[in-house]
Design an enzyme around this catalytic site. Structure first.
Site, mmCIF file in Angstrom:
data_model
loop_
_atom_site.group_PDB
_atom_site.id
_atom_site.type_symbol
_atom_site.label_atom_id
_atom_site.label_comp_id
_atom_site.label_asym_id
_atom_site.label_seq_id
_atom_site.Cartn_x
_atom_site.Cartn_y
_atom_site.Cartn_z
ATOM 1 N N CYS A 101 -4.144 -18.712 -25.112
ATOM 2 C CA CYS A 101 -2.836 -19.235 -25.509
ATOM 3 C C CYS A 101 -2.808 -19.450 -27.025
ATOM 4 O O CYS A 101 -3.856 -19.507 -27.678
ATOM 5 C CB CYS A 101 -2.618 -20.558 -24.769
ATOM 6 S SG CYS A 101 -1.063 -21.388 -25.139
ATOM 7 N N ASP B 217 2.564 -8.479 -6.506
ATOM 8 C CA ASP B 217 2.929 -7.407 -7.438
ATOM 9 C C ASP B 217 4.368 -7.465 -7.939
ATOM 10 O O ASP B 217 4.745 -6.680 -8.802
ATOM 11 C CB ASP B 217 2.666 -6.045 -6.780
ATOM 12 C CG ASP B 217 3.208 -5.987 -5.347
ATOM 13 O OD1 ASP B 217 4.389 -6.368 -5.142
ATOM 14 O OD2 ASP B 217 2.457 -5.597 -4.445
ATOM 15 N N PRO C 238 -3.673 -0.511 -3.618
ATOM 16 C CA PRO C 238 -4.700 -0.598 -2.576
ATOM 17 C C PRO C 238 -4.837 -2.013 -2.018
ATOM 18 O O PRO C 238 -4.647 -2.993 -2.725
ATOM 19 C CB PRO C 238 -5.982 -0.174 -3.298
ATOM 20 C CG PRO C 238 -5.707 -0.374 -4.742
ATOM 21 C CD PRO C 238 -4.237 -0.228 -4.943
ATOM 22 N N ASP C 239 -5.141 -2.075 -0.734
ATOM 23 C CA ASP C 239 -5.426 -3.353 -0.086
ATOM 24 C C ASP C 239 -6.930 -3.563 -0.157
ATOM 25 O O ASP C 239 -7.689 -2.817 0.444
ATOM 26 C CB ASP C 239 -4.965 -3.294 1.371
ATOM 27 C CG ASP C 239 -5.375 -4.535 2.144
ATOM 28 O OD1 ASP C 239 -5.827 -5.517 1.508
ATOM 29 O OD2 ASP C 239 -5.246 -4.520 3.376
ATOM 30 N N PHE C 240 -7.355 -4.559 -0.896
ATOM 31 C CA PHE C 240 -8.799 -4.705 -1.081
ATOM 32 C C PHE C 240 -9.505 -5.177 0.181
ATOM 33 O O PHE C 240 -10.718 -5.197 0.243
ATOM 34 C CB PHE C 240 -9.130 -5.604 -2.279
ATOM 35 C CG PHE C 240 -8.694 -7.025 -2.148
ATOM 36 C CD1 PHE C 240 -7.538 -7.457 -2.755
ATOM 37 C CD2 PHE C 240 -9.455 -7.932 -1.432
ATOM 38 C CE1 PHE C 240 -7.135 -8.774 -2.641
ATOM 39 C CE2 PHE C 240 -9.057 -9.255 -1.323
ATOM 40 C CZ PHE C 240 -7.889 -9.663 -1.922
ATOM 41 N N ARG C 241 -8.748 -5.565 1.215
ATOM 42 C CA ARG C 241 -9.393 -5.985 2.458
ATOM 43 C C ARG C 241 -9.597 -4.821 3.430
ATOM 44 O O ARG C 241 -10.354 -4.928 4.367
ATOM 45 C CB ARG C 241 -8.559 -7.052 3.171
ATOM 46 C CG ARG C 241 -8.530 -8.357 2.418
ATOM 47 C CD ARG C 241 -7.749 -9.391 3.191
ATOM 48 N NE ARG C 241 -7.396 -10.501 2.340
ATOM 49 C CZ ARG C 241 -6.301 -10.569 1.620
ATOM 50 N NH1 ARG C 241 -5.428 -9.598 1.652
ATOM 51 N NH2 ARG C 241 -6.061 -11.607 0.855
ATOM 52 N N CYS D 241 -0.964 -21.087 -19.474
ATOM 53 C CA CYS D 241 -2.043 -21.745 -20.206
ATOM 54 C C CYS D 241 -2.573 -22.898 -19.361
ATOM 55 O O CYS D 241 -1.802 -23.689 -18.829
ATOM 56 C CB CYS D 241 -1.539 -22.265 -21.541
ATOM 57 S SG CYS D 241 -2.776 -23.279 -22.400
ATOM 58 N N HIS E 34 0.994 -16.165 -2.537
ATOM 59 C CA HIS E 34 -0.236 -16.028 -3.330
ATOM 60 C C HIS E 34 0.033 -15.864 -4.820
ATOM 61 O O HIS E 34 -0.850 -15.482 -5.567
ATOM 62 C CB HIS E 34 -1.062 -14.850 -2.798
ATOM 63 C CG HIS E 34 -1.592 -15.075 -1.406
ATOM 64 N ND1 HIS E 34 -2.059 -14.066 -0.607
ATOM 65 C CD2 HIS E 34 -1.709 -16.214 -0.672
ATOM 66 C CE1 HIS E 34 -2.449 -14.571 0.565
ATOM 67 N NE2 HIS E 34 -2.240 -15.868 0.545
ATOM 68 N N GLN F 205 2.714 -12.055 0.941
ATOM 69 C CA GLN F 205 1.344 -12.339 0.503
ATOM 70 C C GLN F 205 0.983 -11.469 -0.700
ATOM 71 O O GLN F 205 -0.123 -11.569 -1.212
ATOM 72 C CB GLN F 205 0.366 -12.071 1.646
ATOM 73 C CG GLN F 205 0.709 -12.861 2.899
ATOM 74 C CD GLN F 205 -0.293 -12.661 4.014
ATOM 75 O OE1 GLN F 205 -1.270 -13.393 4.129
ATOM 76 N NE2 GLN F 205 -0.077 -11.667 4.838
ATOM 77 N N ASN F 206 1.887 -10.617 -1.118
ATOM 78 C CA ASN F 206 1.603 -9.711 -2.231
ATOM 79 C C ASN F 206 1.949 -10.368 -3.570
ATOM 80 O O ASN F 206 2.801 -11.250 -3.637
ATOM 81 C CB ASN F 206 2.370 -8.410 -2.052
ATOM 82 C CG ASN F 206 1.962 -7.707 -0.760
ATOM 83 O OD1 ASN F 206 0.792 -7.748 -0.392
ATOM 84 N ND2 ASN F 206 2.914 -7.104 -0.083
ATOM 85 N N THR G 129 0.844 -1.202 0.000
ATOM 86 C CA THR G 129 0.000 0.000 0.000
ATOM 87 C C THR G 129 0.881 1.255 0.000
ATOM 88 O O THR G 129 0.495 2.281 -0.555
ATOM 89 C CB THR G 129 -0.951 0.056 1.219
ATOM 90 O OG1 THR G 129 -0.203 -0.126 2.409
ATOM 91 C CG2 THR G 129 -2.020 -1.008 1.126
HETATM 92 ZN ZN ZN Z 1 -1.695 -23.506 -24.411
#
Ligand code: ZN
Length: 234
Positions: A146, A102, A29-32, A125, A117, A99-100, A24
């Site tokens: 794909c 990005d 933004p932290d969606f929680r 694919c 995560h 846990q990010n 943040t």
């Molecule tokens: Zn594929």
């Protein structure tokens, strides 16, 4: 701060566990959190729109939300990311467990980053396993396909999906072996954060978070401050 400086300067086996608060401060933004995505006007709360069931049943809507709200390619590493990369380069920090999704730790130069995560930067694919970077989502602006014709899915753990057991095992190993465990930018309410901390056996558990957490009583040092500010002051 003096206590933290002492702890960090005397250890070469530090592990950092970070949550949304680390990102943040880079404007993601932290969606929680109350001022995060949760309050925005979408058909469902983020927990629903970012679930595997929703991905399977409402794929176009999933991608519209995901591409608009979860990908922040303009974000830059902040002071926390930069200091952690420096500590790793100096041989003091062994691993970052985050846990990010990005990729900002890697952008700052960190090498050993365990992404519990997943990452928006990896996309696979679902049929042939071909891998794509994030550009494949931005180009398409619809369900990304794909070259084999099947759907490409972000390598991000959606609600209802299990965590990668290899990454989880590695996180447990680093935390079990750590001399110092610094936890930053998380209220520790999100699975599996709380469970992972139980593997720490040392006596230098540092919690850095703007607000109090339910784990404060178990920590050896608690600093209620911005994670970027605290690490930059080291
Ligand atoms: Zn594929």
């Amino acid at each position: 701060m003096d206590e933290l400086k002492k702890i960090v300067s005397s250890s070469d086996n530090i592990v950092f566990f970070g949550g949304a608060g680390v990102s943040t401060e880079s404007g993601i933004p932290d969606f929680r959190s109350s001022n995060g995505l949760f309050n925005e006007k979408y058909r469902f709360p983020p927990e629903t729109m970012l679930s595997y069931d929703f991905f399977k049943s409402n794929m176009a809507e999933f991608y519209e939300f995901y591409i608009n709200k979860m990908i922040h390619l303009d974000a830059k590493p902040n002071k926390a990311h930069i200091k952690l990369a420096e500590l790793e380069a100096a041989g003091k920090l062994k691993a970052i467990i985050t846990q990010n999704i990005d990729g900002l730790h890697q952008m700052a130069g960190s090498k050993n980053v365990l992404e519990l995560h997943g990452s928006v930067h990896r996309n696979n694919c679902m049929s042939c396993g071909n891998t794509y970077n994030v550009d494949v989502l931005l180009k398409e602006n619809r369900i990304p396909l794909c070259t084999c014709g099947k759907v490409i899915k972000p390598d991000v753990v959606l609600y209802g999906e299990g965590l990668d057991s290899d990454i989880l095992d590695e996180a447990v190993r680093f935390i079990s072996d750590a001399d110092v465990l610094i936890i930053g930018g998380t209220s520790l309410n999100v699975y599996p954060a709380a469970g992972l901390i139980n593997y720490y056996k040392g006596n230098k558990l540092v919690l850095i978070n703007k607000s109090a957490t339910s784990f404060d009583g178990r920590a050896d040092l608690v600093i209620n401050e911005s994670i970027g500010q605290v690490l930059d002051d080291l």
